[in-house]
Design a protein around this motif. Sequence first.
Motif, PDB file in Angstrom:
ATOM      1  N   ASP A 108    -111.329  -3.680  47.433  1.00  9.54           N
ATOM      2  CA  ASP A 108    -110.674  -2.534  46.792  1.00  9.54           C
ATOM      3  C   ASP A 108    -111.057  -1.195  47.429  1.00  9.54           C
ATOM      4  OD1 ASP A 108    -109.389  -4.120  44.750  1.00  9.54           O
ATOM      5  OD2 ASP A 108    -111.383  -4.356  43.856  1.00  9.54           O
ATOM      6  N   HIS A 109    -111.247  -1.174  48.726  1.00  4.61           N
ATOM      7  CA  HIS A 109    -111.678   0.049  49.412  1.00  4.61           C
ATOM      8  C   HIS A 109    -110.598   1.134  49.338  1.00  4.61           C
ATOM      9  CE1 HIS A 109    -114.217   2.272  52.149  1.00  4.61           C
ATOM     10  NE2 HIS A 109    -113.146   2.589  52.857  1.00  4.61           N
ATOM     11  N   VAL A 110    -111.049   2.386  49.267  1.00  2.00           N
ATOM     12  CA  VAL A 110    -110.150   3.531  49.377  1.00  2.00           C
ATOM     13  C   VAL A 110    -110.680   4.441  50.478  1.00  2.00           C
ATOM     14  CG1 VAL A 110    -109.333   3.482  46.984  1.00  2.00           C
ATOM     15  CG2 VAL A 110    -111.353   4.834  47.564  1.00  2.00           C
ATOM     16  N   PRO A 123    -105.309   4.035  49.332  1.00  2.00           N
ATOM     17  CA  PRO A 123    -105.839   2.683  49.178  1.00  2.00           C
ATOM     18  C   PRO A 123    -105.883   1.954  50.518  1.00  2.00           C
ATOM     19  CG  PRO A 123    -103.591   2.803  48.331  1.00  2.00           C
ATOM     20  CD  PRO A 123    -103.991   4.197  48.720  1.00  2.00           C
ATOM     21  N   PRO A 125    -106.563  -1.744  50.685  1.00  2.00           N
ATOM     22  CA  PRO A 125    -106.920  -3.032  50.080  1.00  2.00           C
ATOM     23  C   PRO A 125    -107.256  -4.088  51.121  1.00  2.00           C
ATOM     24  CG  PRO A 125    -104.550  -2.703  50.014  1.00  2.00           C
ATOM     25  CD  PRO A 125    -105.159  -1.416  50.511  1.00  2.00           C
ATOM     26  N   HIS A 138    -106.807  -3.923  57.163  1.00  2.00           N
ATOM     27  CA  HIS A 138    -106.558  -3.693  55.738  1.00  2.00           C
ATOM     28  C   HIS A 138    -105.067  -3.675  55.468  1.00  2.00           C
ATOM     29  CE1 HIS A 138    -105.353   0.581  56.036  1.00  2.00           C
ATOM     30  NE2 HIS A 138    -106.316   0.708  56.939  1.00  2.00           N
TER      31      HIS A 138
END
Length: 188
Positions: A108-110, A123, A125, A138
């Motif tokens: 769930d990286h931003v 986002p 993801p 990503h």
Amino acid sequence: MANPTTRRPCRSRIVVTAIAAAAGIGLGGTALADVEQGDVATQAHAEAVAPGTPCSVSARACVDLDTQRAWLLRGGKVTRGPVPIASGGAGQETPLGHSFRVYRKNKDHVSGEFTGPDGNPAPMPWSVFFADGGVAFHGGDRARASAGCIKLDAGEAEVFFNDLIEGDKVQVVRAAAEAKARGGGAVR
């Protein structure tokens, strides 16, 4: 030391490129060259090519910036791909290399650098980080170039996330340059 998972603008790369261009200095051996130079590249070029890819059989993930495609490999054989990608745009090119390693994953990286249309951090993801500066595979909109990352459709990003583990080798190459570096042999 900066957090390696946060993308920072590649201003130093832009400055180096501008200075080198103005001075007429070649950038062989850097991420801005068409093919990586040095011992690591020589060792990779001595290995067999994984059939259907421009990468060595020891790679677990392969990216071809020429065709904007990526593959997952296991034991020198393609297990997924080719899949379409979007790589870095002008001034924020995706770095070339034969021995990147997966060093972190975050479902769930931003982005710490860019915001989305809603003003919130963009986002990223299914992030699989493999190169300095927070370069990762990503999920994202492939219609737009990335800031150096490899953007995949969401479903493919999830597959890459689930398949790759820390320590896996990632190769990012230009197929035409690889073929030439390997003595002109065909690279598909």
